[in-house]
Each structure stands twice: as C-alpha cells, then as structure tokens.
Write a protein that holds these residues in place. Structure first.
Motif, PDB file in Angstrom:
ATOM      1  N   SER A   1       0.812  -1.224   0.000  1.00 28.65           N
ATOM      2  CA  SER A   1       0.000   0.000   0.000  1.00 28.65           C
ATOM      3  C   SER A   1       0.839   1.265   0.000  1.00 28.65           C
ATOM      4  O   SER A   1       0.303   2.363  -0.017  1.00 28.65           O
ATOM      5  N   SER A   2       2.163   1.125   0.001  1.00 27.53           N
ATOM      6  CA  SER A   2       3.040   2.285   0.080  1.00 27.53           C
ATOM      7  C   SER A   2       4.271   2.071  -0.783  1.00 27.53           C
ATOM      8  O   SER A   2       4.699   0.936  -1.007  1.00 27.53           O
ATOM      9  N   ILE A   3       4.847   3.175  -1.259  1.00 25.06           N
ATOM     10  CA  ILE A   3       6.075   3.106  -2.054  1.00 25.06           C
ATOM     11  C   ILE A   3       7.227   2.584  -1.210  1.00 25.06           C
ATOM     12  O   ILE A   3       8.274   2.196  -1.729  1.00 25.06           O
ATOM     13  N   ARG A   4       7.041   2.517   0.103  1.00 23.79           N
ATOM     14  CA  ARG A   4       8.068   2.008   1.014  1.00 23.79           C
ATOM     15  C   ARG A   4       7.895   0.527   1.335  1.00 23.79           C
ATOM     16  O   ARG A   4       8.692  -0.033   2.084  1.00 23.79           O
ATOM     17  N   GLU A   5       6.851  -0.113   0.787  1.00 24.29           N
ATOM     18  CA  GLU A   5       6.563  -1.509   1.115  1.00 24.29           C
ATOM     19  C   GLU A   5       6.655  -2.388  -0.123  1.00 24.29           C
ATOM     20  O   GLU A   5       5.754  -2.405  -0.962  1.00 24.29           O
ATOM     21  N   LEU A   6       7.741  -3.117  -0.250  1.00 25.51           N
ATOM     22  CA  LEU A   6       7.952  -4.041  -1.362  1.00 25.51           C
ATOM     23  C   LEU A   6       7.843  -5.462  -0.837  1.00 25.51           C
ATOM     24  O   LEU A   6       8.452  -5.814   0.177  1.00 25.51           O
ATOM     25  N   TRP A   7       7.061  -6.277  -1.548  1.00 25.07           N
ATOM     26  CA  TRP A   7       6.898  -7.682  -1.170  1.00 25.07           C
ATOM     27  C   TRP A   7       7.656  -8.562  -2.159  1.00 25.07           C
ATOM     28  O   TRP A   7       7.505  -8.421  -3.370  1.00 25.07           O
ATOM     29  N   ILE A   8       8.464  -9.474  -1.629  1.00 28.10           N
ATOM     30  CA  ILE A   8       9.210 -10.427  -2.451  1.00 28.10           C
ATOM     31  C   ILE A   8       8.957 -11.827  -1.903  1.00 28.10           C
ATOM     32  O   ILE A   8       9.272 -12.123  -0.750  1.00 28.10           O
ATOM     33  N   ASN A   9       8.340 -12.665  -2.742  1.00 29.29           N
ATOM     34  CA  ASN A   9       8.009 -14.032  -2.304  1.00 29.29           C
ATOM     35  C   ASN A   9       7.231 -14.027  -0.991  1.00 29.29           C
ATOM     36  O   ASN A   9       7.437 -14.870  -0.117  1.00 29.29           O
ATOM     37  N   GLY A  10       6.342 -13.057  -0.843  1.00 34.18           N
ATOM     38  CA  GLY A  10       5.506 -12.993   0.352  1.00 34.18           C
ATOM     39  C   GLY A  10       6.170 -12.377   1.563  1.00 34.18           C
ATOM     40  O   GLY A  10       5.562 -12.311   2.635  1.00 34.18           O
ATOM     41  N   THR A  11       7.405 -11.902   1.419  1.00 34.62           N
ATOM     42  CA  THR A  11       8.127 -11.281   2.531  1.00 34.62           C
ATOM     43  C   THR A  11       8.192  -9.772   2.331  1.00 34.62           C
ATOM     44  O   THR A  11       8.540  -9.300   1.253  1.00 34.62           O
ATOM     45  N   LEU A  12       7.850  -9.035   3.359  1.00 31.40           N
ATOM     46  CA  LEU A  12       7.855  -7.578   3.284  1.00 31.40           C
ATOM     47  C   LEU A  12       9.273  -7.047   3.407  1.00 31.40           C
ATOM     48  O   LEU A  12      10.017  -7.408   4.320  1.00 31.40           O
ATOM     49  N   VAL A  13       9.636  -6.166   2.476  1.00 27.88           N
ATOM     50  CA  VAL A  13      10.928  -5.478   2.512  1.00 27.88           C
ATOM     51  C   VAL A  13      10.637  -3.989   2.664  1.00 27.88           C
ATOM     52  O   VAL A  13       9.980  -3.389   1.814  1.00 27.88           O
ATOM     53  N   ASN A  14      11.116  -3.389   3.741  1.00 29.88           N
ATOM     54  CA  ASN A  14      10.888  -1.965   3.982  1.00 29.88           C
ATOM     55  C   ASN A  14      11.952  -1.134   3.268  1.00 29.88           C
ATOM     56  O   ASN A  14      13.151  -1.387   3.415  1.00 29.88           O
ATOM     57  N   LEU A  15      11.500  -0.158   2.504  1.00 27.12           N
ATOM     58  CA  LEU A  15      12.385   0.691   1.719  1.00 27.12           C
ATOM     59  C   LEU A  15      12.301   2.139   2.179  1.00 27.12           C
ATOM     60  O   LEU A  15      11.315   2.544   2.800  1.00 27.12           O
ATOM     61  N   THR A  16      13.310   2.931   1.847  1.00 21.70           N
ATOM     62  CA  THR A  16      13.175   4.380   1.967  1.00 21.70           C
ATOM     63  C   THR A  16      12.350   4.856   0.770  1.00 21.70           C
ATOM     64  O   THR A  16      12.132   4.110  -0.193  1.00 21.70           O
ATOM     65  N   VAL A  17      11.908   6.110   0.820  1.00 24.26           N
ATOM     66  CA  VAL A  17      11.139   6.652  -0.299  1.00 24.26           C
ATOM     67  C   VAL A  17      11.969   6.618  -1.582  1.00 24.26           C
ATOM     68  O   VAL A  17      11.485   6.232  -2.647  1.00 24.26           O
ATOM     69  N   SER A  18      13.237   7.014  -1.495  1.00 26.64           N
ATOM     70  CA  SER A  18      14.092   7.019  -2.688  1.00 26.64           C
ATOM     71  C   SER A  18      14.293   5.617  -3.236  1.00 26.64           C
ATOM     72  O   SER A  18      14.225   5.397  -4.456  1.00 26.64           O
ATOM     73  N   GLU A  19      14.533   4.656  -2.367  1.00 21.83           N
ATOM     74  CA  GLU A  19      14.695   3.267  -2.814  1.00 21.83           C
ATOM     75  C   GLU A  19      13.423   2.773  -3.492  1.00 21.83           C
ATOM     76  O   GLU A  19      13.474   2.106  -4.530  1.00 21.83           O
ATOM     77  N   GLY A  20      12.275   3.128  -2.900  1.00 26.37           N
ATOM     78  CA  GLY A  20      11.009   2.709  -3.489  1.00 26.37           C
ATOM     79  C   GLY A  20      10.788   3.298  -4.864  1.00 26.37           C
ATOM     80  O   GLY A  20      10.328   2.620  -5.783  1.00 26.37           O
ATOM     81  N   ARG A  21      11.125   4.561  -5.031  1.00 22.10           N
ATOM     82  CA  ARG A  21      10.932   5.212  -6.329  1.00 22.10           C
ATOM     83  C   ARG A  21      11.869   4.622  -7.382  1.00 22.10           C
ATOM     84  O   ARG A  21      11.490   4.454  -8.540  1.00 22.10           O
ATOM     85  N   ILE A  22      13.097   4.288  -6.973  1.00 24.75           N
ATOM     86  CA  ILE A  22      14.031   3.660  -7.915  1.00 24.75           C
ATOM     87  C   ILE A  22      13.506   2.304  -8.367  1.00 24.75           C
ATOM     88  O   ILE A  22      13.423   2.010  -9.566  1.00 24.75           O
ATOM     89  N   ILE A  23      13.135   1.460  -7.424  1.00 28.96           N
ATOM     90  CA  ILE A  23      12.715   0.099  -7.781  1.00 28.96           C
ATOM     91  C   ILE A  23      11.395   0.124  -8.540  1.00 28.96           C
ATOM     92  O   ILE A  23      11.145  -0.693  -9.432  1.00 28.96           O
ATOM     93  N   TYR A  24      10.529   1.099  -8.217  1.00 34.28           N
ATOM     94  CA  TYR A  24       9.260   1.209  -8.932  1.00 34.28           C
ATOM     95  C   TYR A  24       9.501   1.539 -10.404  1.00 34.28           C
ATOM     96  O   TYR A  24       8.899   0.937 -11.298  1.00 34.28           O
ATOM     97  N   MET A  25      10.404   2.493 -10.672  1.00 36.36           N
ATOM     98  CA  MET A  25      10.717   2.828 -12.062  1.00 36.36           C
ATOM     99  C   MET A  25      11.353   1.641 -12.786  1.00 36.36           C
ATOM    100  O   MET A  25      11.037   1.363 -13.950  1.00 36.36           O
ATOM    101  N   LEU A  26      12.241   0.930 -12.090  1.00 38.28           N
ATOM    102  CA  LEU A  26      12.877  -0.235 -12.704  1.00 38.28           C
ATOM    103  C   LEU A  26      11.863  -1.343 -12.983  1.00 38.28           C
ATOM    104  O   LEU A  26      11.946  -2.030 -14.007  1.00 38.28           O
ATOM    105  N   MET A  27      10.889  -1.512 -12.081  1.00 38.33           N
ATOM    106  CA  MET A  27       9.848  -2.528 -12.296  1.00 38.33           C
ATOM    107  C   MET A  27       8.977  -2.165 -13.493  1.00 38.33           C
ATOM    108  O   MET A  27       8.581  -3.038 -14.273  1.00 38.33           O
TER     109      MET A  27
END
Length: 227
Positions: free
Chosen positions: A138-164
C-alpha cells in the motif's frame, strides 16, 4: 497522523505542537529547523503532511519545496509571513497544496490540514505493479518479495518502482537522477550507486553477486524478471 514542520522559529514550533496535541491527541509532530534536515526527514520519516516555512536559515523555502517534490507527493502547506501574490503563485506552481500567511488562525490551520489529509485518503496512490515475485503493497516504502515484506526508503522505493515499470530494459543514470533530484549532476552516478547497493542488500540473495538488479555499464541499471 504524522506532521512534519520545517521551521526555525522555536515559538512557532511550540504553538503548532500544542495545537495538534490538544486537537488531535493521536497525532505526532516532527520538526526540522533547516531546509536540508527537513528534506532528509521527509525521506526517512515519510510524514502524512508537511508545513513549510519559506524563511529558513540555510536554504530558500522554494528550493526545499522543489527538492521534496522530486521524490514525494506528500501534501505541503506553506506557512510563512510572505504574503505577496507572487510568492503565493510561485509556491502553488512549484507544488504546494496550500498557502497560509502568518500570523495564522489555529482553527483554520487545523481545518486545512484535515482537508488535505482527507483528500489524500480519497485519492490514494495506485501502486499496482508486479515484476516476477516482486510487488508493492500500500506504500512506495513496502515491497513484497516471495511474500516477505521489505521496507524501503522513499528514494529506494521510487528507484525500484521505475525499474519494475521498465523491467528487463536499461533505465539510464540520467532518468534515475531526474526521478530523485530533478536533474542530472556530476555526482549523480556515485549517489545512485549508494542507493543501488542498499537496494541489493535488501532484495538480492547475495548482494555481491546480484541476479535481479544488474549494471548496464556506462548506461544505467536493469531489473531482471525472475520468477
């Protein structure tokens, strides 16, 4: 509700803290006494709303606003003694959601904060994207990988979102730099590398031997789709 006040006047900070402690007992007020600290706090604390003074000791408040808007859509209310129409227009044009002139009326400040928070909740943010076994919550800071939550900073989230969004394609250093800082500058590659290393530590099985987040030498980075 988490509110960030970017303000160097201790009396204003005390007044705002008191207003929200009394009227919104569950709220939390953070403060930053200069622009650079304010920008850092937006990224690290992810506030729900920001009150921004224009007369800061280290940076022009408009520059603070511009930098925040390169990585965050958090509602911003400019709270300042500067009441010239040109300043109001400039602030709103640069991305402020509202503009209040000091001295402010307490109930009006509360009403405007509540209005923006309600609007934010209604609009929300669509993060519906999946890349292999990775997807956002529900947030740019919450990435799920194989059902595991990975907490990101806002910048990390924006980078990975663009890459995805561009998976299996090279995203250039220039595009990533503009995403984070609004421009490409000489130190951008080095600063991006720092963010990428932190991301690899969070999403790769072995950060030193990445399989997901790959270099495209002299061009940028690629996120590989691996099921």
């Amino acid at each position: 509700m988490k509110l960030l006040l970017i303000e160097d006047d201790a009396e204003i900070i005390d007044v705002v803290c008191t207003i929200f402690q009394i009227s919104c007992p569950n709220s939390r007020v953070l403060s930053a006494s200069n622009g650079r600290r304010g920008i850092e706090t937006v990224e690290s604390a992810n506030p729900d709303i920001i009150l921004l003074d224009l007369g800061l000791p280290d940076m022009n408040g408009f520059d603070v606003l511009k930098q925040i808007r390169t990585f965050s859509d958090t509602p911003i209310i400019i709270l300042t003694v500067r009441g010239d129409e040109s300043d109001v227009v400039r602030g709103l044009t640069l991305g402020a959601n509202d503009y209040i002139i000091k001295p402010f009326r307490q109930m009006e400040l509360l009403a405007r904060v509540r209005r923006l928070l309600t609007k934010k909740q209604i609009n929300g943010e669509d993060l519906s994207i999946t890349c292999g076994k990775m997807h956002f919550g529900s947030s740019i800071r919450e990435l799920w990988i194989n059902g595991t939550l990975v907490n990101l900073t806002v910048s990390e989230g924006r980078i990975i979102y663009m890459l995805m969004k561009n998976h299996d394609k090279t995203v250039s250093y220039e595009d990533l730099s503009e995403l984070l800082w609004g421009d490409y500058y000489p130190e951008a590659r080095s600063n991006l590398k720092t963010h990428i290393l932190r991301l690899r530590n969070k999403i790769e099985d072995t950060a030193s031997d990445p399989k997901l987040l790959i270099n495209s030498p002299n061009h940028g980075y690629i996120l590989k789709t691996i099921d």
